[in-house]
Design an enzyme around this catalytic site. Structure first.
Site, PDB file in Angstrom:
ATOM      1  N   HIS A  58      53.408  74.421  34.908  1.00  0.00           N
ATOM      2  CA  HIS A  58      53.927  74.470  36.190  1.00  0.00           C
ATOM      3  C   HIS A  58      53.743  75.549  37.014  1.00  0.00           C
ATOM      4  O   HIS A  58      54.776  76.303  37.295  1.00  0.00           O
ATOM      5  CB  HIS A  58      55.568  73.940  36.174  1.00  0.00           C
ATOM      6  CG  HIS A  58      55.882  73.246  37.497  1.00  0.00           C
ATOM      7  ND1 HIS A  58      55.251  73.292  38.515  1.00  0.00           N
ATOM      8  CD2 HIS A  58      57.013  72.662  37.779  1.00  0.00           C
ATOM      9  CE1 HIS A  58      55.821  72.713  39.480  1.00  0.00           C
ATOM     10  NE2 HIS A  58      57.051  72.258  38.936  1.00  0.00           N
ATOM     11  N   ASP A 104      66.158  74.383  31.727  1.00  0.00           N
ATOM     12  CA  ASP A 104      65.520  73.219  32.513  1.00  0.00           C
ATOM     13  C   ASP A 104      66.302  72.086  31.934  1.00  0.00           C
ATOM     14  O   ASP A 104      67.165  72.089  30.908  1.00  0.00           O
ATOM     15  CB  ASP A 104      63.984  73.205  32.326  1.00  0.00           C
ATOM     16  CG  ASP A 104      63.298  72.315  33.118  1.00  0.00           C
ATOM     17  OD1 ASP A 104      63.978  71.527  33.996  1.00  0.00           O
ATOM     18  OD2 ASP A 104      62.126  71.994  32.935  1.00  0.00           O
ATOM     19  N   CYS A 137      64.809  75.353  37.580  1.00  0.00           N
ATOM     20  CA  CYS A 137      63.663  74.692  38.621  1.00  0.00           C
ATOM     21  C   CYS A 137      64.140  73.427  39.169  1.00  0.00           C
ATOM     22  O   CYS A 137      63.508  72.990  40.281  1.00  0.00           O
ATOM     23  CB  CYS A 137      62.429  74.443  37.789  1.00  0.00           C
ATOM     24  SG  CYS A 137      62.611  73.301  36.269  1.00  0.00           S
ATOM     25  N   ARG A 193      59.498  77.782  46.779  1.00  0.00           N
ATOM     26  CA  ARG A 193      58.210  76.981  46.769  1.00  0.00           C
ATOM     27  C   ARG A 193      57.484  76.944  47.854  1.00  0.00           C
ATOM     28  O   ARG A 193      56.238  76.920  47.800  1.00  0.00           O
ATOM     29  CB  ARG A 193      58.750  75.469  46.015  1.00  0.00           C
ATOM     30  CG  ARG A 193      59.411  75.325  44.750  1.00  0.00           C
ATOM     31  CD  ARG A 193      58.075  75.480  43.744  1.00  0.00           C
ATOM     32  NE  ARG A 193      57.239  74.580  43.677  1.00  0.00           N
ATOM     33  CZ  ARG A 193      57.446  73.252  43.338  1.00  0.00           C
ATOM     34  NH1 ARG A 193      58.586  72.906  42.659  1.00  0.00           N
ATOM     35  NH2 ARG A 193      56.553  72.320  43.531  1.00  0.00           N
ATOM     36  N   GLN A 235      55.738  76.685  40.201  1.00  0.00           N
ATOM     37  CA  GLN A 235      57.271  77.018  40.228  1.00  0.00           C
ATOM     38  C   GLN A 235      57.362  78.247  39.657  1.00  0.00           C
ATOM     39  O   GLN A 235      58.270  79.176  40.236  1.00  0.00           O
ATOM     40  CB  GLN A 235      57.690  76.125  39.314  1.00  0.00           C
ATOM     41  CG  GLN A 235      59.263  76.144  39.112  1.00  0.00           C
ATOM     42  CD  GLN A 235      60.222  75.919  40.199  1.00  0.00           C
ATOM     43  OE1 GLN A 235      60.176  74.592  40.903  1.00  0.00           O
ATOM     44  NE2 GLN A 235      60.839  76.744  40.726  1.00  0.00           N
ATOM     45  N   ARG A 269      49.783  66.324  40.889  1.00  0.00           N
ATOM     46  CA  ARG A 269      51.124  66.381  40.153  1.00  0.00           C
ATOM     47  C   ARG A 269      50.741  65.042  39.147  1.00  0.00           C
ATOM     48  O   ARG A 269      50.985  63.963  39.721  1.00  0.00           O
ATOM     49  CB  ARG A 269      51.979  66.375  41.131  1.00  0.00           C
ATOM     50  CG  ARG A 269      53.384  66.506  40.133  1.00  0.00           C
ATOM     51  CD  ARG A 269      54.718  66.429  41.410  1.00  0.00           C
ATOM     52  NE  ARG A 269      56.001  66.215  40.470  1.00  0.00           N
ATOM     53  CZ  ARG A 269      56.644  67.160  40.262  1.00  0.00           C
ATOM     54  NH1 ARG A 269      56.228  68.403  40.319  1.00  0.00           N
ATOM     55  NH2 ARG A 269      57.981  67.102  39.518  1.00  0.00           N
TER      56      ARG A 269
END
Length: 318
Positions: free
Chosen positions: A143, A238, A278, A306, A146, A116
């Site tokens: 991502h 987001d 998210c 997830r 996700q 990450r």
């Protein structure tokens, strides 16, 4: 465990990297979603399923996280393996060692690597140097974990994916990049409303359009949130200032002032719309509390998935 009729697909995923959804076919993405749903069923039923017994996943974190760390660590445990948390202060990658040397060394100890980080090129370079599968836990560009969990969640709630309309309101960031590519691969119509200067990456947009042609999906970019949300089955947003852009918070608040997802905007979506985010979320900024905490919100179903989606990825490629 076997998913009937998909043995060939499963075999083709072994040893693969999971860097971006564009690298996977629609059939492979659907397989991973179905696998995640099956693993979730097993987990809820208390069935022990440990295909990664004795295997180890190295988790490199140059960006902090709640959901990514917990879901990968617990996921490896449930699959019978172990996960090693490695912050930028724990390894030599942040103190002069090349990404290539780190990848080569870690491949001698581990069965898989999750990273990450900020620059997407670091993930690509890590995958080039590693001899074990590498998973993109998030970069500034994409991502994919996700997005995979998100479309698993939509399928669970709507019973289908192809033909739905997903609307995204806000910053054209890494999240929208993976969502739009996933939509193109799965036959989902996708619309984005962003203010000028905050559009999705043009190269990602072009690549998404190319993939959408193959599945009959559509991609619409606009400025007006009402236009994007009109007749949407799913509305997604987001934070306005993603990690690494905190210094732009005040500037972005001004640019995104008319892009809040609230009850007034949701009047343009379908009556049975789903709201997604998210997380982490800033109530009162990109979304009102009434929407994110309302009956249409499935944000914590997303967060849970997830775990299951990433388990599917790890079990499939490791």
């Amino acid at each position: 465990m076997k998913l009937v009729g998909n043995e060939e697909l499963a075999h083709g995923l072994k040893g693969r990297d999971f860097l971006a959804l564009v690298d996977y076919t629609p059939e492979e993405i659907q397989y991973l979603i179905n696998y995640a749903i099956e693993l979730k069923r097993k987990n809820k039923a208390g069935e022990v399923y440990q295909p990664l017994r004795g295997k180890s996943l190295g988790m490199i974190f140059e960006k902090s996280s709640t959901r990514t760390r917990v879901s990968f660590e617990v996921g490896m445990y449930q699959l019978g393996g172990q996960a090693l948390f490695l912050s930028k202060n724990d390894i030599q990658l942040g103190r002069g060692e090349t990404v290539w040397d780190t990848a080569q060394t870690m491949s001698r100890y581990l069965d898989g690597i999750m990273i990450r980080t900020f620059g997407h090129k670091n993930v690509v370079e890590l995958a080039r140097g590693a001899t074990v599968p590498v998973i993109n836990g998030l970069t500034d560009l994409s991502h994919p974990c996700q997005a995979l969990a998100d479309y698993q969640t939509v399928l669970e709630h709507k019973g289908k994916l192809s033909g739905l309309k997903v609307a995204y309101v806000g910053d054209g960031n890494n999240m929208v990049h993976s969502l739009m590519m996933g939509a193109a691969k799965l036959g989902i119509h996708f619309s984005v409303a962003s203010p000028e200067g905050y559009d999705p990456d043009p190269e990602v947009v072009e690549l998404t359009r190319e993939n959408a042609k193959k599945t009959g999906a559509s991609l619409t970019l606009c400025r007006d949130p009402k236009e994007a949300v009109a007749d949407a089955d799913v509305v997604y947003t987001d934070v306005w200032a993603s990690m690494g852009f905190e210094a732009e918070q005040q500037k972005r608040e001004l640019a995104f002032a008319s892009y809040q997802v609230n009850d007034e905007l949701m009047k343009y979506a379908k009556k049975d719309y789903l709201f997604m985010h998210c997380l982490p979320a800033h109530r009162g900024e990109e979304v009102s509390a009434e929407v994110i905490d309302g009956a249409h919100s499935i944000v914590f179903d997303q967060a849970e998935n997830r775990l299951h989606a990433q388990k599917a990825v790890m079990a499939a490629i490791m």
